[in-house]
Design a protein around this motif. Structure first.
Motif, PDB file in Angstrom:
ATOM      1  N   ARG A  59       0.661  -1.111   0.111  1.00  0.00           N
ATOM      2  CA  ARG A  59      -0.045   0.043  -0.061  1.00  0.00           C
ATOM      3  C   ARG A  59       0.875   1.346  -0.147  1.00  0.00           C
ATOM      4  O   ARG A  59       0.422   2.380  -0.372  1.00  0.00           O
ATOM      5  CB  ARG A  59      -1.143   0.194   1.110  1.00  0.00           C
ATOM      6  CG  ARG A  59      -1.990  -1.236   1.166  1.00  0.00           C
ATOM      7  CD  ARG A  59      -2.910  -0.933   2.405  1.00  0.00           C
ATOM      8  NE  ARG A  59      -4.151  -1.872   2.140  1.00  0.00           N
ATOM      9  CZ  ARG A  59      -4.039  -3.140   2.674  1.00  0.00           C
ATOM     10  NH1 ARG A  59      -3.072  -3.581   3.275  1.00  0.00           N
ATOM     11  NH2 ARG A  59      -5.210  -3.888   2.652  1.00  0.00           N
ATOM     12  N   SER A  60       1.977   1.126   0.493  1.00  0.00           N
ATOM     13  CA  SER A  60       3.046   2.312   0.508  1.00  0.00           C
ATOM     14  C   SER A  60       4.222   2.315  -0.369  1.00  0.00           C
ATOM     15  O   SER A  60       5.028   3.163  -0.426  1.00  0.00           O
ATOM     16  CB  SER A  60       3.327   2.729   1.910  1.00  0.00           C
ATOM     17  OG  SER A  60       3.913   1.463   2.357  1.00  0.00           O
ATOM     18  N   VAL A  61       4.229   1.492  -1.436  1.00  0.00           N
ATOM     19  CA  VAL A  61       5.139   1.398  -2.516  1.00  0.00           C
ATOM     20  C   VAL A  61       4.465   1.313  -3.673  1.00  0.00           C
ATOM     21  O   VAL A  61       4.290  -0.101  -4.147  1.00  0.00           O
ATOM     22  CB  VAL A  61       6.241   0.489  -2.305  1.00  0.00           C
ATOM     23  CG1 VAL A  61       7.132   0.661  -3.297  1.00  0.00           C
ATOM     24  CG2 VAL A  61       7.172   0.633  -0.967  1.00  0.00           C
ATOM     25  N   VAL A  62       4.160   2.224  -4.644  1.00  0.00           N
ATOM     26  CA  VAL A  62       3.113   2.327  -5.685  1.00  0.00           C
ATOM     27  C   VAL A  62       3.672   2.969  -6.769  1.00  0.00           C
ATOM     28  O   VAL A  62       4.216   3.947  -6.678  1.00  0.00           O
ATOM     29  CB  VAL A  62       1.790   2.718  -5.171  1.00  0.00           C
ATOM     30  CG1 VAL A  62       0.639   2.591  -6.169  1.00  0.00           C
ATOM     31  CG2 VAL A  62       1.101   1.912  -3.824  1.00  0.00           C
ATOM     32  N   LEU A  63       3.259   2.380  -8.042  1.00  0.00           N
ATOM     33  CA  LEU A  63       3.487   2.925  -9.244  1.00  0.00           C
ATOM     34  C   LEU A  63       2.286   3.494  -9.620  1.00  0.00           C
ATOM     35  O   LEU A  63       1.476   2.705  -9.952  1.00  0.00           O
ATOM     36  CB  LEU A  63       3.957   1.988 -10.373  1.00  0.00           C
ATOM     37  CG  LEU A  63       4.249   2.502 -11.685  1.00  0.00           C
ATOM     38  CD1 LEU A  63       5.488   3.452 -11.807  1.00  0.00           C
ATOM     39  CD2 LEU A  63       4.479   1.706 -12.736  1.00  0.00           C
ATOM     40  N   PHE A  64       2.267   4.857  -9.754  1.00  0.00           N
ATOM     41  CA  PHE A  64       0.889   5.509 -10.334  1.00  0.00           C
ATOM     42  C   PHE A  64       1.356   5.893 -11.678  1.00  0.00           C
ATOM     43  O   PHE A  64       2.151   6.574 -12.168  1.00  0.00           O
ATOM     44  CB  PHE A  64       0.575   6.356  -9.526  1.00  0.00           C
ATOM     45  CG  PHE A  64       0.404   6.343  -8.199  1.00  0.00           C
ATOM     46  CD1 PHE A  64      -1.087   6.384  -7.706  1.00  0.00           C
ATOM     47  CD2 PHE A  64       1.108   6.492  -7.080  1.00  0.00           C
ATOM     48  CE1 PHE A  64      -1.532   5.992  -6.252  1.00  0.00           C
ATOM     49  CE2 PHE A  64       1.052   6.134  -5.710  1.00  0.00           C
ATOM     50  CZ  PHE A  64      -0.412   5.760  -5.341  1.00  0.00           C
ATOM     51  N   SER A  65       0.441   5.412 -12.674  1.00  0.00           N
ATOM     52  CA  SER A  65       0.565   5.659 -14.178  1.00  0.00           C
ATOM     53  C   SER A  65      -0.746   6.091 -14.939  1.00  0.00           C
ATOM     54  O   SER A  65      -1.777   5.666 -14.577  1.00  0.00           O
ATOM     55  CB  SER A  65       1.017   4.224 -14.876  1.00  0.00           C
ATOM     56  OG  SER A  65       1.337   4.266 -16.073  1.00  0.00           O
ATOM     57  N   LYS A  66      -0.590   6.877 -15.874  1.00  0.00           N
ATOM     58  CA  LYS A  66      -1.410   7.323 -16.744  1.00  0.00           C
ATOM     59  C   LYS A  66      -1.857   6.412 -17.762  1.00  0.00           C
ATOM     60  O   LYS A  66      -2.726   6.530 -18.458  1.00  0.00           O
ATOM     61  CB  LYS A  66      -0.996   8.685 -17.186  1.00  0.00           C
ATOM     62  CG  LYS A  66      -1.133   9.854 -16.381  1.00  0.00           C
ATOM     63  CD  LYS A  66      -0.749  11.027 -16.857  1.00  0.00           C
ATOM     64  CE  LYS A  66      -0.366  12.129 -15.623  1.00  0.00           C
ATOM     65  NZ  LYS A  66       0.229  13.452 -16.415  1.00  0.00           N
ATOM     66  N   ARG A  67      -0.869   5.270 -17.932  1.00  0.00           N
ATOM     67  CA  ARG A  67      -1.353   4.191 -19.179  1.00  0.00           C
ATOM     68  C   ARG A  67      -0.577   3.073 -18.515  1.00  0.00           C
ATOM     69  O   ARG A  67       0.115   2.999 -17.419  1.00  0.00           O
ATOM     70  CB  ARG A  67      -0.492   4.637 -20.235  1.00  0.00           C
ATOM     71  CG  ARG A  67       1.007   4.889 -20.178  1.00  0.00           C
ATOM     72  CD  ARG A  67       1.601   5.387 -21.575  1.00  0.00           C
ATOM     73  NE  ARG A  67       1.211   6.573 -22.061  1.00  0.00           N
ATOM     74  CZ  ARG A  67       0.695   6.902 -23.115  1.00  0.00           C
ATOM     75  NH1 ARG A  67       0.459   5.851 -23.976  1.00  0.00           N
ATOM     76  NH2 ARG A  67       0.295   8.052 -23.367  1.00  0.00           N
ATOM     77  N   PRO A  68      -1.067   1.817 -19.344  1.00  0.00           N
ATOM     78  CA  PRO A  68      -0.796   0.782 -18.640  1.00  0.00           C
ATOM     79  C   PRO A  68       0.910   0.493 -18.432  1.00  0.00           C
ATOM     80  O   PRO A  68       1.579   0.930 -19.414  1.00  0.00           O
ATOM     81  CB  PRO A  68      -1.360  -0.479 -19.585  1.00  0.00           C
ATOM     82  CG  PRO A  68      -2.321   0.309 -19.863  1.00  0.00           C
ATOM     83  CD  PRO A  68      -2.084   1.744 -20.199  1.00  0.00           C
ATOM     84  N   ALA A  69       1.240  -0.245 -17.327  1.00  0.00           N
ATOM     85  CA  ALA A  69       2.911  -0.382 -17.222  1.00  0.00           C
ATOM     86  C   ALA A  69       3.374  -0.985 -18.568  1.00  0.00           C
ATOM     87  O   ALA A  69       4.729  -0.351 -18.876  1.00  0.00           O
ATOM     88  CB  ALA A  69       3.146  -1.208 -16.070  1.00  0.00           C
ATOM     89  N   GLY A  70       2.985  -1.882 -19.396  1.00  0.00           N
ATOM     90  CA  GLY A  70       3.525  -2.504 -20.385  1.00  0.00           C
ATOM     91  C   GLY A  70       3.466  -1.521 -21.601  1.00  0.00           C
ATOM     92  O   GLY A  70       4.285  -1.910 -22.651  1.00  0.00           O
ATOM     93  N   GLU A  71       3.109  -0.200 -21.522  1.00  0.00           N
ATOM     94  CA  GLU A  71       3.011   0.624 -22.435  1.00  0.00           C
ATOM     95  C   GLU A  71       3.893   1.751 -22.390  1.00  0.00           C
ATOM     96  O   GLU A  71       3.866   2.952 -22.955  1.00  0.00           O
ATOM     97  CB  GLU A  71       1.635   1.112 -23.039  1.00  0.00           C
ATOM     98  CG  GLU A  71       0.737   0.159 -23.460  1.00  0.00           C
ATOM     99  CD  GLU A  71      -0.692   0.487 -23.708  1.00  0.00           C
ATOM    100  OE1 GLU A  71      -0.953   1.733 -23.700  1.00  0.00           O
ATOM    101  OE2 GLU A  71      -1.683  -0.301 -23.734  1.00  0.00           O
ATOM    102  N   LEU A  72       4.764   1.613 -21.333  1.00  0.00           N
ATOM    103  CA  LEU A  72       5.739   2.684 -20.954  1.00  0.00           C
ATOM    104  C   LEU A  72       6.926   2.906 -21.538  1.00  0.00           C
ATOM    105  O   LEU A  72       7.611   3.675 -21.026  1.00  0.00           O
ATOM    106  CB  LEU A  72       5.785   2.751 -19.312  1.00  0.00           C
ATOM    107  CG  LEU A  72       4.538   3.292 -18.542  1.00  0.00           C
ATOM    108  CD1 LEU A  72       4.514   3.083 -17.113  1.00  0.00           C
ATOM    109  CD2 LEU A  72       4.088   4.707 -18.944  1.00  0.00           C
ATOM    110  N   THR A  73       7.350   1.788 -22.428  1.00  0.00           N
ATOM    111  CA  THR A  73       8.568   1.887 -22.916  1.00  0.00           C
ATOM    112  C   THR A  73       8.811   3.327 -23.669  1.00  0.00           C
ATOM    113  O   THR A  73       8.026   4.091 -24.283  1.00  0.00           O
ATOM    114  CB  THR A  73       8.521   0.972 -23.958  1.00  0.00           C
ATOM    115  OG1 THR A  73       8.706  -0.362 -23.727  1.00  0.00           O
ATOM    116  CG2 THR A  73      10.027   1.201 -25.089  1.00  0.00           C
ATOM    117  N   SER A  74      10.001   3.785 -23.300  1.00  0.00           N
ATOM    118  CA  SER A  74      10.599   5.260 -23.758  1.00  0.00           C
ATOM    119  C   SER A  74       9.760   6.346 -23.186  1.00  0.00           C
ATOM    120  O   SER A  74      10.219   7.401 -23.622  1.00  0.00           O
ATOM    121  CB  SER A  74      10.537   5.072 -25.485  1.00  0.00           C
ATOM    122  OG  SER A  74      11.283   4.270 -26.258  1.00  0.00           O
TER     123      SER A  74
END
Length: 275
Positions: free
Chosen positions: A78-93
């Motif tokens: 709960r206190s170590v979290v990746l917050f992302s605007k898109r799926p993690a698999g789409e974060l290349t580059s």
């Protein structure tokens, strides 16, 4: 003796009794985020401290682990979290801001991107304390790794900015089936063993008191962060502050993967000996 303490609420169960005078500890407590305490231990400025699990592995010949004392989870943290605007698999580059406050969380995130999400983002070091993450910055990166109280605050009150949320403790559990150890307590090998054992006994006694008074500590956490009282209670009760065989298995598996990638030297787990 100087003993390091992380000021996040996840340390309340270990230091709560000491702060209240229920358990005595003949030492000066020094507050700092994990990377600050890592640096102070590496520089010999602290005798004992909670440190990132990676800091122990980085220089295991310098430190002794304190038995049965850690911050870990067996599932969501709960206190170590990746917050992302898109799926993690789409974060290349794409830019991913990683907290400057934690070595272990960043190392775990890198492993997850390589092995679970199969994506290669650009990691950009940044500040991720509460004051940094609650501001809606239009130039923000596509994702950010947030730890500690800031992750609880962002997850509770500002989730709308990030539709994709990944709890790193849960992701590790799904990937490996193991618990994950984020932080450990260590002593300098140069510290007097008898003094270190007395300090360790005080920390264990305080930890044991804290585990019996989680509702009181959750109220303190709610007061400090503004996070919902129920959420604070669930958070503290979901963490584990021991270092059992399953935790050691998860810790060594994490180290093994980092050694394979040349990110830490190969080493051993060495504990503070009995007097």
């Amino acid at each position: 003796m100087k003993i390091g303490r992380i000021p996040y609420i996840n340390c309340y169960p270990v230091y709560g009794a000491i702060d209240r005078g229920v358990v005595s500890l003949d030492a000066e407590l020094v507050d700092g985020v994990p990377t600050d305490l890592n640096g102070k231990m590496a520089a010999g400025e602290l005798d004992i401290s909670v440190v990132s699990a990676v800091e122990y592995a980085r220089d295991s010949e310098r430190y002794l682990l304190l038995p049965d004392l850690a911050i870990s989870c067996d599932g969501p943290v709960r206190s170590v979290v990746l917050f992302s605007k898109r799926p993690a698999g789409e974060l290349t580059s794409r830019n991913v801001i990683v907290s400057r406050s934690s070595m272990t969380s960043v190392a775990l995130l890198e492993l997850l991107f390589e092995n679970v999400w199969h994506s290669k983002p650009r990691f950009v070091p940044g500040d991720a304390e509460v004051r940094d993450v609650i501001v809606d910055n239009p130039t923000d990166a596509d994702a950010r790794l947030v730890i500690g109280d800031a992750a609880l605050v962002l997850g509770s009150n500002h989730r709308e900015r990030y539709p994709h949320v990944y709890d790193l403790g849960q992701m590790w559990k799904e990937w490996t089936g193991q618990p994950f150890v984020f932080a450990v307590w260590v002593a300098q090998r140069s510290t007097d063993v008898k003094e270190a054992l007395v300090a360790h006994a005080g920390l264990i006694a305080s930890r044991n008191w804290g585990l019996q008074h989680l509702s009181e500590l959750a109220a303190q956490a709610h007061e400090a962060t503004g996070v919902n009282l129920k959420v604070c209670g669930e958070y503290l009760s979901g963490l584990d502050y021991g270092l059992s065989y399953p935790h050691l298995a998860g810790l060594t598996e994490f180290y093994r993967r980092l050694v394979e990638r040349g990110r830490i030297p190969n080493g051993t787990l060495t504990f503070l000996p009995a007097a």
